[in-house]
Design a protein around this motif. Structure first.
Motif, mmCIF file in Angstrom:
data_model
loop_
_atom_site.group_PDB
_atom_site.id
_atom_site.type_symbol
_atom_site.label_atom_id
_atom_site.label_comp_id
_atom_site.label_asym_id
_atom_site.label_seq_id
_atom_site.Cartn_x
_atom_site.Cartn_y
_atom_site.Cartn_z
ATOM 1 N N ALA A 5 -72.533 2.118 -27.835
ATOM 2 C CA ALA A 5 -73.541 1.465 -28.644
ATOM 3 C C ALA A 5 -73.194 1.350 -30.071
ATOM 4 O O ALA A 5 -72.975 2.691 -30.606
ATOM 5 N N THR A 6 -73.681 0.352 -30.711
ATOM 6 C CA THR A 6 -73.752 0.352 -32.346
ATOM 7 C C THR A 6 -74.721 0.997 -32.628
ATOM 8 O O THR A 6 -74.635 1.728 -33.871
ATOM 9 N N LYS A 7 -76.004 1.030 -32.123
ATOM 10 C CA LYS A 7 -77.167 1.719 -32.706
ATOM 11 C C LYS A 7 -77.892 2.095 -31.323
ATOM 12 O O LYS A 7 -78.083 1.283 -30.262
ATOM 13 N N GLN A 8 -78.534 3.240 -31.300
ATOM 14 C CA GLN A 8 -79.233 3.760 -30.113
ATOM 15 C C GLN A 8 -80.665 4.332 -30.469
ATOM 16 O O GLN A 8 -80.737 4.970 -31.623
ATOM 17 N N THR A 9 -81.688 3.874 -29.828
ATOM 18 C CA THR A 9 -83.187 4.529 -30.189
ATOM 19 C C THR A 9 -83.466 4.816 -28.969
ATOM 20 O O THR A 9 -82.907 4.869 -27.740
ATOM 21 N N ASP A 10 -84.771 5.440 -28.752
ATOM 22 C CA ASP A 10 -85.399 6.018 -27.627
ATOM 23 C C ASP A 10 -85.901 4.680 -26.884
ATOM 24 O O ASP A 10 -86.165 4.825 -25.544
ATOM 25 N N HIS A 11 -85.930 3.555 -27.436
ATOM 26 C CA HIS A 11 -86.517 2.382 -26.800
ATOM 27 C C HIS A 11 -85.339 1.211 -26.383
ATOM 28 O O HIS A 11 -85.582 0.483 -25.213
ATOM 29 N N TYR A 12 -84.423 1.228 -27.068
ATOM 30 C CA TYR A 12 -83.382 0.265 -27.034
ATOM 31 C C TYR A 12 -82.133 0.564 -27.520
ATOM 32 O O TYR A 12 -81.864 1.651 -28.262
ATOM 33 N N VAL A 13 -81.050 -0.077 -27.028
ATOM 34 C CA VAL A 13 -79.589 0.061 -27.706
ATOM 35 C C VAL A 13 -79.020 -1.496 -28.329
ATOM 36 O O VAL A 13 -79.619 -2.288 -27.678
ATOM 37 N N ILE A 14 -78.244 -1.260 -29.203
ATOM 38 C CA ILE A 14 -77.750 -2.479 -29.748
ATOM 39 C C ILE A 14 -76.215 -2.220 -29.648
ATOM 40 O O ILE A 14 -75.598 -1.216 -29.952
ATOM 41 N N ILE A 15 -75.669 -3.292 -29.085
ATOM 42 C CA ILE A 15 -73.973 -3.261 -28.986
ATOM 43 C C ILE A 15 -73.293 -4.406 -29.409
ATOM 44 O O ILE A 15 -73.625 -5.698 -29.073
ATOM 45 N N ASP A 16 -72.490 -4.289 -30.461
ATOM 46 C CA ASP A 16 -71.842 -5.321 -30.989
ATOM 47 C C ASP A 16 -70.383 -5.450 -30.556
ATOM 48 O O ASP A 16 -69.659 -4.481 -30.120
ATOM 49 N N LYS A 17 -69.993 -6.880 -30.594
ATOM 50 C CA LYS A 17 -68.641 -6.916 -30.198
ATOM 51 C C LYS A 17 -67.895 -8.304 -31.035
ATOM 52 O O LYS A 17 -68.609 -9.146 -31.213
ATOM 53 N N LYS A 18 -66.952 -7.756 -31.951
ATOM 54 C CA LYS A 18 -66.666 -8.740 -32.709
ATOM 55 C C LYS A 18 -65.145 -9.528 -32.505
ATOM 56 O O LYS A 18 -64.303 -8.814 -32.055
ATOM 57 N N LYS A 19 -65.231 -10.608 -33.006
ATOM 58 C CA LYS A 19 -63.780 -11.482 -32.958
ATOM 59 C C LYS A 19 -63.579 -12.316 -34.013
ATOM 60 O O LYS A 19 -64.689 -13.154 -34.026
ATOM 61 N N GLY A 20 -62.771 -12.148 -34.961
ATOM 62 C CA GLY A 20 -62.604 -13.161 -35.971
ATOM 63 C C GLY A 20 -63.935 -13.204 -36.934
ATOM 64 O O GLY A 20 -64.390 -11.900 -37.173
ATOM 65 N N ASN A 21 -64.533 -14.313 -37.263
ATOM 66 C CA ASN A 21 -65.856 -14.352 -37.765
ATOM 67 C C ASN A 21 -66.987 -14.269 -36.883
ATOM 68 O O ASN A 21 -68.205 -14.891 -37.265
ATOM 69 N N LYS A 22 -66.884 -14.000 -35.682
ATOM 70 C CA LYS A 22 -68.009 -14.071 -34.712
ATOM 71 C C LYS A 22 -68.402 -12.724 -34.184
ATOM 72 O O LYS A 22 -67.624 -11.651 -34.167
ATOM 73 N N THR A 23 -69.670 -12.385 -33.873
ATOM 74 C CA THR A 23 -70.143 -11.181 -33.527
ATOM 75 C C THR A 23 -71.301 -11.670 -32.365
ATOM 76 O O THR A 23 -71.977 -12.478 -32.457
ATOM 77 N N VAL A 24 -70.956 -10.845 -31.279
ATOM 78 C CA VAL A 24 -72.006 -10.884 -30.219
ATOM 79 C C VAL A 24 -72.898 -9.697 -30.423
ATOM 80 O O VAL A 24 -72.351 -8.648 -30.090
ATOM 81 N N ARG A 25 -74.144 -9.798 -30.352
ATOM 82 C CA ARG A 25 -74.765 -8.662 -30.612
ATOM 83 C C ARG A 25 -75.924 -8.494 -29.353
ATOM 84 O O ARG A 25 -76.847 -9.571 -29.189
ATOM 85 N N ILE A 26 -75.671 -7.611 -28.676
ATOM 86 C CA ILE A 26 -76.701 -7.324 -27.564
ATOM 87 C C ILE A 26 -77.991 -6.293 -27.833
ATOM 88 O O ILE A 26 -77.429 -5.198 -28.236
ATOM 89 N N PHE A 27 -78.917 -6.740 -27.614
ATOM 90 C CA PHE A 27 -80.268 -5.870 -27.880
ATOM 91 C C PHE A 27 -80.572 -5.591 -26.223
ATOM 92 O O PHE A 27 -81.020 -6.672 -25.604
#
Length: 221
Positions: free
Chosen positions: A48-70
């Motif tokens: 996880a890029t960020k983790q809390t008690d309620h949710y996680v955020i996961i980033d994956k980047k390629k070039g100038n693009k980011t996919v961000r999963i909540f």
């Protein structure tokens, strides 16, 4: 709907005007399967890029693009689900949700539906019988593409399918659904292969096509 233009799945990143951001929301609920699905999801997708008690955020980047999963964490009860959803909504703020993913049994779908917005471009209903909810989807986003299943949703299908979509968003200008579906089909065998045959691609979602045509006809009367 034969293809998905991946550029439509990105918006300008409000934190960096030079970057494009794809926002995905993956909702896990409070049943036993949610806990095992989330564990597998994180093992294969994390860290996880960020983790809390309620949710996680996961980033994956390629070039100038980011996919961000909540992704909401699986809860112990319905009250936990509500607090997880509330915290996730706060974290999202004004970000557009490009991909909405329902990871849970069909009796949780009513909790996912309010999170689909008109600007949501792709919707994944991985629950059993998600194919029957097309009318509700169109009420929320009339132009969305939908992946669903006529049978049993499987973690062993959902994870590789979603990861493949994430990679194609980062690497391709468009996703050709018939080609994508054929390639995914080679990854499964045995009983899982039979379950995969019940998954419906956006190109073959005839229930959605029929409803969309019916609504368009009604609007002309």
């Amino acid at each position: 709907i034969e293809t998905l233009d991946t550029s439509s799945m990105f918006s300008t990143d409000p934190e960096n005007q030079d970057r494009k951001l794809n926002v995905q929301v993956h909702l896990f609920y409070d049943d036993k399967d949610a806990h095992s699905s989330f564990k597998s999801f994180m093992e294969k997708l994390g860290p996880a890029t960020k983790q809390t008690d309620h949710y996680v955020i996961i980033d994956k980047k390629k070039g100038n693009k980011t996919v961000r999963i909540f992704a909401t964490k699986p809860a112990k009860n319905g009250y936990g689900v509500d607090s997880n959803l509330s915290a996730l909504n706060t974290a999202l703020g004004e970000l557009p949700v490009h991909l909405m993913v329902h990871r849970g049994h069909s009796y949780h779908v009513h909790r996912t539906m309010p999170h689909i917005a008109e600007r949501t471009k792709l919707i994944f209903l991985g629950s059993c019988g998600g194919y029957t909810r097309m009318g509700e989807v169109l009420d929320k986003s009339k132009n969305a593409q939908v992946i669903s299943t006529k049978g049993t949703g499987r973690m062993s299908i959902n994870n590789p399918l979603l990861f493949a979509i994430r990679d194609d968003l980062l690497n391709k200008d468009k996703i050709e659904w018939s080609k994508f579906w054929s390639q995914m089909g080679t990854k499964f065998s045995g009983k899982i292969e039979r379950d995969w045959e019940d998954y419906v691609s956006p190109a073959d979602n005839y229930a959605l096509k029929f409803l969309r045509a019916y609504i368009e006809l009604e609007s002309k009367d």
